[in-house]
Design a protein around this motif. Structure first.
Motif, mmCIF file in Angstrom:
data_model
loop_
_atom_site.group_PDB
_atom_site.id
_atom_site.type_symbol
_atom_site.label_atom_id
_atom_site.label_comp_id
_atom_site.label_asym_id
_atom_site.label_seq_id
_atom_site.Cartn_x
_atom_site.Cartn_y
_atom_site.Cartn_z
ATOM 1 N N SER A 2 -14.840 89.563 -37.876
ATOM 2 C CA SER A 2 -15.097 89.643 -39.317
ATOM 3 C C SER A 2 -16.540 90.016 -39.616
ATOM 4 C CB SER A 2 -14.777 88.321 -40.004
ATOM 5 O OG SER A 2 -13.422 88.019 -39.905
ATOM 6 N N ILE A 3 -17.453 89.414 -38.892
ATOM 7 C CA ILE A 3 -18.874 89.625 -39.152
ATOM 8 C C ILE A 3 -19.306 91.041 -38.819
ATOM 9 C CG2 ILE A 3 -21.196 88.926 -38.439
ATOM 10 C CD1 ILE A 3 -20.039 86.103 -38.035
ATOM 11 N N HIS A 4 -18.836 91.569 -37.703
ATOM 12 C CA HIS A 4 -19.343 92.847 -37.216
ATOM 13 C C HIS A 4 -18.519 94.071 -37.599
ATOM 14 C CE1 HIS A 4 -22.430 90.852 -34.933
ATOM 15 N NE2 HIS A 4 -21.521 90.056 -34.398
ATOM 16 N N TYR A 5 -17.216 93.916 -37.809
ATOM 17 C CA TYR A 5 -16.376 95.102 -37.951
ATOM 18 C C TYR A 5 -15.598 95.225 -39.252
ATOM 19 C CZ TYR A 5 -17.414 95.459 -33.013
ATOM 20 O OH TYR A 5 -18.066 95.541 -31.821
ATOM 21 N N GLN A 9 -17.022 91.192 -44.500
ATOM 22 C CA GLN A 9 -16.732 90.031 -43.657
ATOM 23 C C GLN A 9 -15.427 89.345 -44.068
ATOM 24 O OE1 GLN A 9 -20.195 87.493 -43.550
ATOM 25 N NE2 GLN A 9 -21.430 89.029 -42.526
ATOM 26 N N ARG A 10 -14.443 90.144 -44.446
ATOM 27 C CA ARG A 10 -13.143 89.586 -44.833
ATOM 28 C C ARG A 10 -12.419 89.011 -43.625
ATOM 29 N NH1 ARG A 10 -9.113 92.741 -42.949
ATOM 30 N NH2 ARG A 10 -9.496 94.965 -42.677
ATOM 31 N N LYS A 11 -11.429 88.192 -43.902
ATOM 32 C CA LYS A 11 -10.607 87.623 -42.834
ATOM 33 C C LYS A 11 -9.738 88.734 -42.248
ATOM 34 C CE LYS A 11 -11.752 83.305 -43.530
ATOM 35 N NZ LYS A 11 -12.543 82.598 -42.581
#
Length: 118
Positions: A2-5, A9-11
């Motif tokens: 979520s953080i990187h791609y 930063q959605r689930k």
């Protein structure tokens, strides 16, 4: 992931989580195959009525794992340590996809229900 791609930063969606679970499970299954081979041999030896008393690994200590891996590699070849890698990797990849995909599906349903209550 979520953080990187994922944007914002959605689930992850269930199919994205399933893909990640499959990849992670497959990788873990592949690299742990030699340990599984050793574990299976130890279990089969334990069932044997006549274990070899001269085998230093027969004591069952944790130190016997590297010894047994070396012994298998020297006597039967390194390839033997990876026997069964394809079905093991396939099976664990499938399990990872199902488990993580199902988890994210349930979490998505729970999130929708929580949003509806508020």
């Amino acid at each position: 992931m979520s953080i990187h791609y994922l944007p914002g930063q959605r689930k992850p969606l269930p199919h994205e989580a399933a893909l990640c679970g499959s990849m992670a499970g497959g990788f873990a299954g592949a690299i742990s195959t030699p340990l599984d081979v050793v574990k299976t041999r130890v279990m089969l030896e334990a069932k044997s009525a006549h274990p070899n008393p001269n085998d230093p690994a027969a004591s069952g200590s944790a130190l016997s794992i590297p010894y047994r891996m070396r012994q298998i590699a020297q006597q039967e070849g390194v390839k033997t340590l990876f026997r069964g890698i394809v079905p093991r990797t396939t099976w664990i990849s499938l399990g990872g996809a199902i488990f993580l995909g199902a988890y994210e599906t349930v979490m998505k349903i729970i999130r929708k229900e929580e949003g509806a209550e508020e």
